[in-house]
Design a protein around this motif. Structure first.
Motif, PDB file in Angstrom:
ATOM      1  N   ALA A 119       0.806  -1.222   0.000  1.00  0.00           N
ATOM      2  CA  ALA A 119       0.000   0.000   0.000  1.00  0.00           C
ATOM      3  C   ALA A 119       0.839   1.272   0.000  1.00  0.00           C
ATOM      4  O   ALA A 119       0.365   2.324  -0.419  1.00  0.00           O
ATOM      5  N   ASP A 120       2.092   1.182   0.446  1.00  0.00           N
ATOM      6  CA  ASP A 120       2.923   2.382   0.514  1.00  0.00           C
ATOM      7  C   ASP A 120       3.803   2.582  -0.720  1.00  0.00           C
ATOM      8  O   ASP A 120       4.630   3.497  -0.757  1.00  0.00           O
ATOM      9  N   CYS A 121       3.647   1.748  -1.740  1.00  0.00           N
ATOM     10  CA  CYS A 121       4.584   1.778  -2.871  1.00  0.00           C
ATOM     11  C   CYS A 121       4.582   3.123  -3.594  1.00  0.00           C
ATOM     12  O   CYS A 121       5.645   3.608  -4.022  1.00  0.00           O
ATOM     13  N   GLU A 122       3.427   3.761  -3.737  1.00  0.00           N
ATOM     14  CA  GLU A 122       3.359   5.016  -4.482  1.00  0.00           C
ATOM     15  C   GLU A 122       4.181   6.106  -3.801  1.00  0.00           C
ATOM     16  O   GLU A 122       4.825   6.926  -4.464  1.00  0.00           O
ATOM     17  N   ALA A 123       4.178   6.112  -2.485  1.00  0.00           N
ATOM     18  CA  ALA A 123       4.861   7.156  -1.725  1.00  0.00           C
ATOM     19  C   ALA A 123       6.374   6.975  -1.703  1.00  0.00           C
ATOM     20  O   ALA A 123       7.100   7.881  -1.268  1.00  0.00           O
ATOM     21  N   ARG A 124       6.873   5.847  -2.173  1.00  0.00           N
ATOM     22  CA  ARG A 124       8.303   5.575  -2.084  1.00  0.00           C
ATOM     23  C   ARG A 124       9.095   6.082  -3.290  1.00  0.00           C
ATOM     24  O   ARG A 124      10.318   5.942  -3.336  1.00  0.00           O
ATOM     25  N   PHE A 125       8.375   6.678  -4.243  1.00  0.00           N
ATOM     26  CA  PHE A 125       9.023   7.252  -5.423  1.00  0.00           C
ATOM     27  C   PHE A 125       8.514   8.671  -5.631  1.00  0.00           C
ATOM     28  O   PHE A 125       7.383   8.989  -5.278  1.00  0.00           O
ATOM     29  N   SER A 126       9.349   9.502  -6.224  1.00  0.00           N
ATOM     30  CA  SER A 126       8.914  10.845  -6.603  1.00  0.00           C
ATOM     31  C   SER A 126       9.333  11.097  -8.041  1.00  0.00           C
ATOM     32  O   SER A 126      10.168  10.362  -8.608  1.00  0.00           O
ATOM     33  N   GLY A 131      10.490  14.230 -16.276  1.00  0.00           N
ATOM     34  CA  GLY A 131      10.148  12.832 -16.505  1.00  0.00           C
ATOM     35  C   GLY A 131      10.982  11.829 -15.733  1.00  0.00           C
ATOM     36  O   GLY A 131      10.827  10.619 -15.909  1.00  0.00           O
ATOM     37  N   ARG A 132      11.838  12.312 -14.858  1.00  0.00           N
ATOM     38  CA  ARG A 132      12.698  11.398 -14.107  1.00  0.00           C
ATOM     39  C   ARG A 132      11.985  10.867 -12.866  1.00  0.00           C
ATOM     40  O   ARG A 132      11.110  11.517 -12.299  1.00  0.00           O
ATOM     41  N   ILE A 133      12.403   9.663 -12.465  1.00  0.00           N
ATOM     42  CA  ILE A 133      11.879   9.023 -11.259  1.00  0.00           C
ATOM     43  C   ILE A 133      12.996   8.983 -10.230  1.00  0.00           C
ATOM     44  O   ILE A 133      14.160   8.764 -10.563  1.00  0.00           O
ATOM     45  N   HIS A 134      12.638   9.211  -8.966  1.00  0.00           N
ATOM     46  CA  HIS A 134      13.623   9.261  -7.898  1.00  0.00           C
ATOM     47  C   HIS A 134      13.140   8.438  -6.714  1.00  0.00           C
ATOM     48  O   HIS A 134      11.933   8.352  -6.455  1.00  0.00           O
ATOM     49  N   PRO A 135      14.066   7.843  -5.967  1.00  0.00           N
ATOM     50  CA  PRO A 135      13.672   7.122  -4.755  1.00  0.00           C
ATOM     51  C   PRO A 135      13.373   8.102  -3.633  1.00  0.00           C
ATOM     52  O   PRO A 135      13.834   9.254  -3.653  1.00  0.00           O
ATOM     53  N   GLY A 136      12.589   7.647  -2.671  1.00  0.00           N
ATOM     54  CA  GLY A 136      12.385   8.453  -1.485  1.00  0.00           C
ATOM     55  C   GLY A 136      13.696   8.629  -0.747  1.00  0.00           C
ATOM     56  O   GLY A 136      14.664   7.881  -0.964  1.00  0.00           O
ATOM     57  N   GLN A 137      13.764   9.604   0.120  1.00  0.00           N
ATOM     58  CA  GLN A 137      14.996   9.906   0.844  1.00  0.00           C
ATOM     59  C   GLN A 137      15.478   8.693   1.635  1.00  0.00           C
ATOM     60  O   GLN A 137      14.738   8.103   2.415  1.00  0.00           O
ATOM     61  N   ASP A 138      16.735   8.317   1.400  1.00  0.00           N
ATOM     62  CA  ASP A 138      17.374   7.194   2.111  1.00  0.00           C
ATOM     63  C   ASP A 138      16.615   5.881   1.921  1.00  0.00           C
ATOM     64  O   ASP A 138      16.699   4.989   2.773  1.00  0.00           O
ATOM     65  N   ALA A 140      16.762   2.770   0.195  1.00  0.00           N
ATOM     66  CA  ALA A 140      17.639   1.913  -0.603  1.00  0.00           C
ATOM     67  C   ALA A 140      16.850   0.955  -1.481  1.00  0.00           C
ATOM     68  O   ALA A 140      17.271   0.629  -2.606  1.00  0.00           O
ATOM     69  N   ALA A 141      15.708   0.487  -0.988  1.00  0.00           N
ATOM     70  CA  ALA A 141      14.902  -0.447  -1.780  1.00  0.00           C
ATOM     71  C   ALA A 141      14.320   0.237  -3.012  1.00  0.00           C
ATOM     72  O   ALA A 141      14.297  -0.345  -4.098  1.00  0.00           O
ATOM     73  N   ALA A 142      13.848   1.464  -2.852  1.00  0.00           N
ATOM     74  CA  ALA A 142      13.310   2.190  -4.004  1.00  0.00           C
ATOM     75  C   ALA A 142      14.400   2.423  -5.040  1.00  0.00           C
ATOM     76  O   ALA A 142      14.166   2.285  -6.248  1.00  0.00           O
ATOM     77  N   LEU A 143      15.602   2.768  -4.595  1.00  0.00           N
ATOM     78  CA  LEU A 143      16.719   2.965  -5.519  1.00  0.00           C
ATOM     79  C   LEU A 143      17.063   1.669  -6.238  1.00  0.00           C
ATOM     80  O   LEU A 143      17.240   1.654  -7.463  1.00  0.00           O
ATOM     81  N   ALA A 144      17.139   0.556  -5.508  1.00  0.00           N
ATOM     82  CA  ALA A 144      17.447  -0.732  -6.120  1.00  0.00           C
ATOM     83  C   ALA A 144      16.360  -1.150  -7.104  1.00  0.00           C
ATOM     84  O   ALA A 144      16.649  -1.739  -8.157  1.00  0.00           O
ATOM     85  N   THR A 145      15.121  -0.847  -6.774  1.00  0.00           N
ATOM     86  CA  THR A 145      14.005  -1.169  -7.668  1.00  0.00           C
ATOM     87  C   THR A 145      14.118  -0.397  -8.977  1.00  0.00           C
ATOM     88  O   THR A 145      13.956  -0.963 -10.067  1.00  0.00           O
ATOM     89  N   ILE A 146      14.406   0.889  -8.877  1.00  0.00           N
ATOM     90  CA  ILE A 146      14.580   1.706 -10.082  1.00  0.00           C
ATOM     91  C   ILE A 146      15.698   1.137 -10.949  1.00  0.00           C
ATOM     92  O   ILE A 146      15.547   0.983 -12.178  1.00  0.00           O
ATOM     93  N   GLU A 147      16.807   0.777 -10.333  1.00  0.00           N
ATOM     94  CA  GLU A 147      17.968   0.306 -11.081  1.00  0.00           C
ATOM     95  C   GLU A 147      17.736  -1.075 -11.691  1.00  0.00           C
ATOM     96  O   GLU A 147      18.057  -1.316 -12.862  1.00  0.00           O
ATOM     97  N   ASN A 148      17.164  -1.996 -10.920  1.00  0.00           N
ATOM     98  CA  ASN A 148      17.019  -3.372 -11.394  1.00  0.00           C
ATOM     99  C   ASN A 148      15.846  -3.571 -12.340  1.00  0.00           C
ATOM    100  O   ASN A 148      15.800  -4.577 -13.061  1.00  0.00           O
ATOM    101  N   LEU A 149      14.913  -2.627 -12.366  1.00  0.00           N
ATOM    102  CA  LEU A 149      13.785  -2.697 -13.294  1.00  0.00           C
ATOM    103  C   LEU A 149      13.935  -1.714 -14.445  1.00  0.00           C
ATOM    104  O   LEU A 149      13.078  -1.660 -15.324  1.00  0.00           O
TER     105      LEU A 149
END
Length: 212
Positions: A119-126, A131-138, A140-149
Motif C-alpha cells: 500500500a505504501d509503494c506510491e509514496a516511495r518514489f517521486s 520525466g525522471r523518477i527518484h527514490p524516497g529519501q534514504d 535503498a529499496a526504491a533505488l534498487a528497484t529503479i535500477e534493477n527494473l
C-alpha cells in the motif's frame, strides 16, 4: 509504481488447477489457451491496464504475465495468483531496451524490491517535471528497484515527460488544471487508467481518490 489491489483469481483458472490428479500436476508451462488468456485479462483489469512497474499502457501483444517472486525460488508456487502481475514488454519484444519484468527476470530481494502490491509503494518514489523518477529519501529499496527494473531508462523518462508536458501549459488556470488532473486520474469507461498515473498525481495532485 501504482498500488495494485489483488482480486480473486478467474474461476476458469481455479477449475483448471482443480483437474490435478495422481497422473497430472498442473505447472505454469502447462498454462495456455483460454485459461492463460483469462488470467492475463484479469491481471490487466485489476491493474487498470497499466504495467505493474512503470505504468505504461498495457496491450495484449506487448505485455507478459509476471511472477513477482520468480518461479525458481523454492518457496514459490508458480500458479499462485497472488504472486502474478502483468508487466509491459513481451519477452520477445525488440523495440525498446529491456525494463520492468523483462529486465528484472530472475532477480528478487525481499528487502530491495518494492512491491506494487504494498500500500505504501506510491509514496516511495517521486517524479520531476523532466520525466525522471527518484527514490524516497534514504530509501535503498526504491533505488534498487529503479535500477534493477530500468525505471529510469531514457525511453521511459521521455514517455513520462511527454505525459507531463500538457499539464505545464501556462495558459491553464488553476481550476482548469485541477479539472484536467482529476479527469486524467479517473478510469475511462473501459476500465483503463491513463499512463504514468502516479507521476501525474505526484506532480499535480488531484482530488480524485484512486479506484483500484
Amino acid at each position: 509504481m501504482k498500488y495494485i489491489v489483488k482480486g480473486p483469481e478467474p474461476a476458469v483458472f481455479t477449475d483448471w488447477k482443480a483437474l490435478a490428479s495422481p497422473d497430472w500436476t498442473p505447472t505454469y508451462d502447462d498454462l495456455r489457451g483460454a485459461e492463460k488468456k483469462a488470467v492475463k485479462t484479469a491481471l490487466m483489469q485489476e491493474q487498470g491496464y497499466l504495467c505493474c512497474y512503470c505504468e505504461r499502457q498495457l496491450s495484449d501483444d506487448d505485455s507478459h504475465i509476471e511472477h513477482f517472486k520468480p518461479q525458481h525460488l523454492a518457496d514459490v508456487d508458480p500458479l499462485e495468483y497472488a504472486n502474478l502481475l502483468c508487466s509491459c514488454q513481451n519477452r520477445l519484444d525488440k523495440g525498446m531496451p529491456r525494463h520492468c519484468g523483462n529486465l528484472k527476470d530472475g532477480w528478487f530481494d525481499a528487502h530491495l524490491l518494492v512491491s506494487p502490491m504494498s500500500a505504501d509503494c506510491e509514496a516511495r518514489f517521486s517524479y520531476t517535471a523532466d520525466g525522471r523518477i527518484h527514490p524516497g529519501q534514504d530509501d535503498a529499496a526504491a533505488l534498487a528497484t529503479i535500477e534493477n527494473l530500468g525505471l529510469d531508462i531514457p525511453k521511459l523518462i521521455s514517455l513520462r515527460s511527454a505525459a507531463i508536458s500538457p499539464f505545464l501549459d501556462d495558459d491553464l488556470s488553476h481550476d482548469e488544471l485541477s479539472r484536467f488532473v482529476d479527469g486524467y486520474l479517473r478510469k475511462d469507461a473501459e476500465g483503463h487508467f491513463a499512463p504514468f498515473w502516479t507521476t501525474i498525481r505526484g506532480l499535480f495532485g488531484g482530488s480524485v481518490e484512486a479506484v483500484n
